[in-house]
Design an enzyme around this catalytic site. Structure first.
Site, mmCIF file in Angstrom:
data_model
loop_
_atom_site.group_PDB
_atom_site.id
_atom_site.type_symbol
_atom_site.label_atom_id
_atom_site.label_comp_id
_atom_site.label_asym_id
_atom_site.label_seq_id
_atom_site.Cartn_x
_atom_site.Cartn_y
_atom_site.Cartn_z
ATOM 1 N N ASP A 107 0.821 -1.207 0.000
ATOM 2 C CA ASP A 107 0.000 0.000 0.000
ATOM 3 C C ASP A 107 0.857 1.259 0.000
ATOM 4 O O ASP A 107 2.075 1.199 0.186
ATOM 5 C CB ASP A 107 -0.906 0.008 1.236
ATOM 6 C CG ASP A 107 -1.971 -1.077 1.177
ATOM 7 O OD1 ASP A 107 -2.379 -1.445 0.061
ATOM 8 O OD2 ASP A 107 -2.391 -1.544 2.250
ATOM 9 N N TYR A 179 7.555 -10.058 6.380
ATOM 10 C CA TYR A 179 7.342 -8.634 6.624
ATOM 11 C C TYR A 179 7.934 -8.255 7.980
ATOM 12 O O TYR A 179 7.921 -9.051 8.931
ATOM 13 C CB TYR A 179 5.847 -8.295 6.640
ATOM 14 C CG TYR A 179 5.203 -8.207 5.274
ATOM 15 C CD1 TYR A 179 5.136 -7.002 4.591
ATOM 16 C CD2 TYR A 179 4.644 -9.341 4.674
ATOM 17 C CE1 TYR A 179 4.535 -6.920 3.336
ATOM 18 C CE2 TYR A 179 4.051 -9.271 3.424
ATOM 19 C CZ TYR A 179 3.999 -8.054 2.762
ATOM 20 O OH TYR A 179 3.420 -7.976 1.522
#
Length: 380
Positions: A107, A179
């Site tokens: 994003d 992540y």
């Protein structure tokens, strides 16, 4: 045309090209990327391990970027995106439009230490338009694309390139994704150097409680409570192979006087010992001890110096993730760290199977795509 005549024509063309400054030469490519030196590259590329079809070579490209000024990774109209910037740089390199496919979507505001994409390139001769040449070496592709990327904001860079078969897909061949999420804990204002690089939490975070909560979430679960609206995945079932919380040195880190003195003392002790002896490093040099002394001290650090924040990193590792899953997980762990949630609360949120039960989602600025793992040995 005889061979001798053809040879003379080639030499004359070569002299004409070298006698004038072409548009390509003005670009000042790094060594090895001169696009006019096609014959030399042809000799190097004869040993390419992959067999491109119709002269089209698929490349696997690893990239890093600071996501602050990108409107996400996927291409959008009238927005600056990672894929859009990459396609523009590749187009300038090869002289024709290309399509870039990313392994993982990020994003707006999310960073990447290593995201991966694939791109198909057909190398066309610039001297003889229409003539298909052998593919570029991966190193040439990386240096050339970075050359064009650096001409803009410099927040996107190619870090590795590899030739792969034409059916290799960066997204579907990925075996695992990792992540990282950075949290900076402490009442002091966030440093300018950390702006948009971490989530600043003014409260003190309870690390052991966060670590215990993370263990509740590891494994195969229905993660509907950690699935944002708009998620296109067919199933909320995911296997979270790792969810851990660790304390690390805040970055950028520069050694204090105490750190430098301790380092010099340890180095001196090691030099004074015989090379074949085993010397235990003093406990004071332990990284964890150094972190505690540097970041949790409440005493005055002196004029012009700021107290450091505690830096916690959440690591999430799985084959795939749901939309906003990592940021929702971090939001719950942070709430546990501040004491707003307990371990039983985390279990209730997981079992509720609705995102309405979760804590507010962590902001994008602290999230980093760390690694995308492949089995590349079987593709060679």
């Amino acid at each position: 045309m005889t061979n001798n005549l053809k040879h003379r024509v080639d030499l004359e063309c070569s002299d004409n090209i070298n006698s004038r400054a072409s548009k390509i030469s003005k670009i000042e490519y790094p060594s090895g990327i001169d696009q006019e030196q096609e014959e030399e590259e042809e000799e190097e590329e004869e040993g390419m391990s992959q067999n491109p079809r119709n002269g089209i070579q698929r490349y696997l490209v690893a990239i890093e970027y600071i996501g602050t000024r990108f409107s996400g990774s996927q291409k959008q109209l009238n927005c600056r995106t990672v894929v859009g910037a990459l396609e523009e740089a590749f187009c300038k390199f090869v002289g024709q439009p290309v399509s870039v496919s990313c392994s993982s979507r990020t994003d707006a505001g999310v960073h990447a230490l290593s995201n991966v994409c694939h791109v198909d390139i057909q190398r066309i001769s610039k001297r003889k338009p229409g003539e298909v040449l052998p593919p570029h070496e991966p190193a040439v592709v990386g240096r050339a694309v970075n050359h064009f990327l650096r001409k803009h904001d410099g927040d996107l860079m190619v870090i590795d390139v590899r030739c792969v078969p034409s059916d290799f897909h960066a997204r579907f061949k990925a075996q695992e994704r990792t992540y990282f999420y950075r949290l900076l804990s402490g009442p002091e204002p966030l440093s300018t150097f950390e702006k948009d690089r971490a989530w600043h939490v003014p409260e003190e975070l309870n690390l052991p409680a966060m670590q215990e909560a993370s263990r509740v979430l590891v494994g195969c679960h229905d993660f509907s409570s950690f699935r944002a609206a708009g998620c296109q995945a067919k199933s909320p079932i995911r296997t979270l192979d790792e969810l851990s919380v660790s304390e690390v040195i805040e970055s950028p880190y520069f050694p204090s006087v105490m750190d430098r003195e301790r380092h010099n003392k340890v180095s001196g002790d090691l030099r004074s010992c015989p090379s074949n002896s085993k010397t235990d490093i003093p406990p004071s040099s332990s990284p964890n001890t150094s972190i505690d002394k540097v970041t949790t001290s409440s005493q005055d650090v002196g004029f012009g110096k700021r107290r450091r924040h505690r830096c916690l990193v959440v690591t999430a590792r799985a084959r795939s993730f749901l939309y906003h899953q990592v940021r929702l997980l971090v939001g719950v762990l942070k709430a546990v760290g501040t004491g707003n949630l307990t371990i039983p609360d985390v279990e209730k949120i997981l079992n509720a199977k609705t995102v309405a039960a979760a804590s507010p989602m962590a902001p994008a600025c602290g999230l980093y795509l760390g690694e995308v793992k492949y089995d590349l040995q079987t593709t060679l």
